[in-house]
Write a protein that holds these residues in place. Structure first.
Motif, PDB file in Angstrom:
ATOM      1  N   LEU A  31       9.266 -84.565  74.864  1.00  0.00           N
ATOM      2  CA  LEU A  31       8.030 -84.039  74.276  1.00  0.00           C
ATOM      3  C   LEU A  31       7.398 -83.033  75.231  1.00  0.00           C
ATOM      4  N   ASP A  32       7.364 -83.389  76.519  1.00  0.00           N
ATOM      5  CA  ASP A  32       6.786 -82.505  77.537  1.00  0.00           C
ATOM      6  C   ASP A  32       7.557 -81.193  77.672  1.00  0.00           C
ATOM      7  N   SER A  33       8.876 -81.251  77.491  1.00  0.00           N
ATOM      8  CA  SER A  33       9.686 -80.042  77.661  1.00  0.00           C
ATOM      9  C   SER A  33       9.946 -79.303  76.347  1.00  0.00           C
ATOM     10  N   GLY A  34       9.307 -79.744  75.273  1.00  0.00           N
ATOM     11  CA  GLY A  34       9.418 -79.041  74.001  1.00  0.00           C
ATOM     12  C   GLY A  34      10.755 -79.205  73.294  1.00  0.00           C
ATOM     13  N   LEU A  35      11.417 -80.351  73.502  1.00  0.00           N
ATOM     14  CA  LEU A  35      12.707 -80.572  72.864  1.00  0.00           C
ATOM     15  C   LEU A  35      12.618 -81.361  71.567  1.00  0.00           C
ATOM     16  N   ILE A  36      11.559 -82.140  71.404  1.00  0.00           N
ATOM     17  CA  ILE A  36      11.397 -82.897  70.165  1.00  0.00           C
ATOM     18  C   ILE A  36       9.967 -82.800  69.661  1.00  0.00           C
ATOM     19  N   LEU A  37       9.837 -83.041  68.367  1.00  0.00           N
ATOM     20  CA  LEU A  37       8.535 -83.103  67.714  1.00  0.00           C
ATOM     21  C   LEU A  37       8.308 -84.531  67.254  1.00  0.00           C
ATOM     22  N   ARG A  38       7.061 -84.978  67.364  1.00  0.00           N
ATOM     23  CA  ARG A  38       6.714 -86.324  66.919  1.00  0.00           C
ATOM     24  C   ARG A  38       5.657 -86.199  65.826  1.00  0.00           C
ATOM     25  N   GLU A  39       5.946 -86.839  64.705  1.00  0.00           N
ATOM     26  CA  GLU A  39       4.994 -86.866  63.595  1.00  0.00           C
ATOM     27  C   GLU A  39       4.759 -88.309  63.194  1.00  0.00           C
ATOM     28  N   SER A  40       3.533 -88.625  62.819  1.00  0.00           N
ATOM     29  CA  SER A  40       3.234 -89.984  62.360  1.00  0.00           C
ATOM     30  C   SER A  40       4.017 -90.269  61.094  1.00  0.00           C
ATOM     31  N   GLY A  41       4.462 -91.518  60.982  1.00  0.00           N
ATOM     32  CA  GLY A  41       5.218 -91.918  59.805  1.00  0.00           C
ATOM     33  C   GLY A  41       4.378 -91.847  58.551  1.00  0.00           C
ATOM     34  N   ALA A  42       5.002 -91.555  57.433  1.00  0.00           N
ATOM     35  CA  ALA A  42       4.297 -91.432  56.157  1.00  0.00           C
ATOM     36  C   ALA A  42       3.747 -92.774  55.695  1.00  0.00           C
ATOM     37  N   THR A  43       4.515 -93.850  55.868  1.00  0.00           N
ATOM     38  CA  THR A  43       4.066 -95.165  55.401  1.00  0.00           C
ATOM     39  C   THR A  43       3.427 -95.987  56.513  1.00  0.00           C
ATOM     40  N   ASP A  44       3.856 -95.781  57.745  1.00  0.00           N
ATOM     41  CA  ASP A  44       3.305 -96.527  58.874  1.00  0.00           C
ATOM     42  C   ASP A  44       2.951 -95.520  59.960  1.00  0.00           C
ATOM     43  N   ARG A  45       1.680 -95.248  60.133  1.00  0.00           N
ATOM     44  CA  ARG A  45       1.242 -94.222  61.078  1.00  0.00           C
ATOM     45  C   ARG A  45       1.557 -94.591  62.529  1.00  0.00           C
ATOM     46  N   ARG A  46       1.826 -95.878  62.798  1.00  0.00           N
ATOM     47  CA  ARG A  46       2.168 -96.294  64.159  1.00  0.00           C
ATOM     48  C   ARG A  46       3.628 -95.993  64.477  1.00  0.00           C
ATOM     49  N   LYS A  47       4.432 -95.789  63.460  1.00  0.00           N
ATOM     50  CA  LYS A  47       5.865 -95.541  63.634  1.00  0.00           C
ATOM     51  C   LYS A  47       6.117 -94.033  63.574  1.00  0.00           C
ATOM     52  N   ALA A  48       6.117 -93.405  64.744  1.00  0.00           N
ATOM     53  CA  ALA A  48       6.300 -91.956  64.816  1.00  0.00           C
ATOM     54  C   ALA A  48       7.732 -91.579  64.488  1.00  0.00           C
ATOM     55  N   GLN A  49       7.884 -90.483  63.780  1.00  0.00           N
ATOM     56  CA  GLN A  49       9.191 -89.937  63.423  1.00  0.00           C
ATOM     57  C   GLN A  49       9.480 -88.757  64.340  1.00  0.00           C
ATOM     58  N   LEU A  50      10.709 -88.702  64.834  1.00  0.00           N
ATOM     59  CA  LEU A  50      11.090 -87.690  65.816  1.00  0.00           C
ATOM     60  C   LEU A  50      12.149 -86.755  65.248  1.00  0.00           C
ATOM     61  N   THR A  51      11.989 -85.475  65.532  1.00  0.00           N
ATOM     62  CA  THR A  51      12.972 -84.464  65.136  1.00  0.00           C
ATOM     63  C   THR A  51      13.172 -83.499  66.300  1.00  0.00           C
ATOM     64  N   LEU A  52      14.286 -82.808  66.282  1.00  0.00           N
ATOM     65  CA  LEU A  52      14.565 -81.830  67.328  1.00  0.00           C
ATOM     66  C   LEU A  52      13.852 -80.515  67.045  1.00  0.00           C
ATOM     67  N   THR A  53      13.455 -79.853  68.110  1.00  0.00           N
ATOM     68  CA  THR A  53      12.897 -78.507  67.999  1.00  0.00           C
ATOM     69  C   THR A  53      14.058 -77.513  67.973  1.00  0.00           C
ATOM     70  N   PRO A  54      13.789 -76.259  67.615  1.00  0.00           N
ATOM     71  CA  PRO A  54      14.855 -75.247  67.676  1.00  0.00           C
ATOM     72  C   PRO A  54      15.483 -75.141  69.072  1.00  0.00           C
ATOM     73  N   LYS A  55      14.677 -75.335  70.102  1.00  0.00           N
ATOM     74  CA  LYS A  55      15.183 -75.295  71.487  1.00  0.00           C
ATOM     75  C   LYS A  55      16.240 -76.389  71.690  1.00  0.00           C
TER      76      LYS A  55
END
Length: 168
Positions: free
Chosen positions: A90-114
């Motif tokens: 997260l600090d180096s800009g490699l992934i994005l974290r978004e709150s889960g749609a059904t459970d806001r405590r369960k963050a969903q992670l995806t890769l950035t273009p980098k």
């Protein structure tokens, strides 16, 4: 002259002896570590990522969105390792974290273009290493090892699911 018998301190004379270099779990661990560290040389200096970070990238590289727990499960890393890797990423800009749609405590992670660019560059190198490593085996042996590893994994999963009070 008879060869001197080595004393085994603390062990009963008839206790079984563990020959570590022939102990399958140890051998698999050594092989795994050797392979992981060799592959890590392909990306550590070049991209500044660690083995756990590469594993997160590899799991998310297929375009999936996963939670930290799902990543830990798929990579067989412990949650602390995954959490530390995610924090660095997260600090180096490699992934994005978004709150889960059904459970806001369960963050969903995806890769950035980098991170996707890193994935795209490392995958051919990793696959080439795999081809080189398995080049020591025939096609038939590769089929056998795939089957044997699947059997061992299934058995290990079954043993891991046993209650801790149940002995082997």
């Amino acid at each position: 002259m008879a060869s001197p018998r080595r004393k085994r301190s603390g062990a009963a004379p008839d206790a079984p002896v563990l020959h570590l270099t022939r102990f399958l779990p140890y051998r698999l661990s050594v092989l795994s570590n050797t392979v992981s560290h060799t592959v890590a040389k392909l990306y550590e200096k070049r991209f500044g990522i660690t083995i756990p970070e590469w594993r997160v990238i590899a799991v998310l590289g297929g375009g999936e969105t996963l939670s930290a727990g799902e990543i830990a499960q798929r990579t067989a890393m412990d949650k602390v390792q995954v959490s530390r890797a995610i924090s660095r990423m997260l600090d180096s800009g490699l992934i994005l974290r978004e709150s889960g749609a059904t459970d806001r405590r369960k963050a969903q992670l995806t890769l950035t273009p980098k991170a996707l660019a890193i994935y795209t560059e490392i995958v051919p190198l990793a696959l080439a290493y795999e081809r080189e490593l398995t080049g020591a085996l025939t096609e038939e042996e590769m089929g056998q090892i795939d089957g044997l590893l699947a059997k061992l994994q299934a058995q290990a999963d079954a043993l891991a699911a046993r209650p801790a009070t149940q002995s082997p």
